[in-house]
Design a protein around this motif. Sequence first.
Motif, PDB file in Angstrom:
ATOM      1  N   LYS A 120      -0.705   2.664 -28.952  1.00 22.19           N
ATOM      2  CA  LYS A 120      -1.679   3.696 -29.257  1.00 22.19           C
ATOM      3  C   LYS A 120      -1.793   4.648 -28.082  1.00 22.19           C
ATOM      4  CE  LYS A 120      -6.426   4.335 -30.909  1.00 22.19           C
ATOM      5  NZ  LYS A 120      -7.663   3.657 -31.306  1.00 22.19           N
ATOM      6  N   SER A 127      -0.288  -1.809 -32.352  1.00 22.12           N
ATOM      7  CA  SER A 127      -1.108  -0.606 -32.121  1.00 22.12           C
ATOM      8  C   SER A 127      -1.812  -0.656 -30.767  1.00 22.12           C
ATOM      9  CB  SER A 127      -2.143  -0.454 -33.241  1.00 22.12           C
ATOM     10  OG  SER A 127      -3.166  -1.428 -33.132  1.00 22.12           O
ATOM     11  N   PHE A 139       3.037   2.811 -35.543  1.00 16.11           N
ATOM     12  CA  PHE A 139       2.824   1.388 -35.756  1.00 16.11           C
ATOM     13  C   PHE A 139       3.769   0.859 -36.832  1.00 16.11           C
ATOM     14  CE2 PHE A 139      -1.845   2.510 -34.769  1.00 16.11           C
ATOM     15  CZ  PHE A 139      -1.526   2.714 -33.452  1.00 16.11           C
TER      16      PHE A 139
END
Length: 211
Positions: free
Chosen positions: A210, A206, A4
Amino acid sequence: MKVFVFLTLLACGAFAQQGPQCKAPNGGGLQPVLEEFVALIPTDKVLELVLTAMTSDPETQAVMEFLSSSEFYQVVDLVQSQPAFKSLLEFACSDLYLDAAYYFNILAGIFGFPEVHNQTRAAARTAGFRGLLLDILELIPVDELKALLDQKLKSDYYLQVAFQKINSDEFGSIIEALQGDAAYNNMKNRLRGLGVDVDLIIDTISKIFKP
């Protein structure tokens, strides 16, 4: 978290004389994924939001004034001179096949920052820069971008390798050094003080990257 922070830094990027370099041998990897991401974003609408805010919102005007000031130029110049920043650019190019310098230099062209080089009409929903940021983020098709990334990860060897290296101890050490750098943290704190929601940007990235 490492991915991130890294990709947030890349968000600072996009006008150089040539296109991005540092591409993977097979033409895959992170670079073409980012290019496809950009193609999915309605840049004309984003630009309209930015221009409207720049001409009507005092907080946005203050942020832009600071970003184009000699004071911020000095802050950026100091960050660029740090070993951690140079290590980040080198790792991105040689290990991730991603030209982070190219993306950073887009802002350099807009605001007059020093360039870096690889070593090897819609109104904001709310007043202020955060309102502008929220409206821009609403235009970004997060689910579509994440689906694209997931699809690429299944078939692109160099993209898989890039994510493995982003989660490696070596890259973790580079990010930790950058996070601990006084110049880098001063830059983030000054932006936060002007109303730039740095954490919101990281949270949005994110959702896409992710694992």
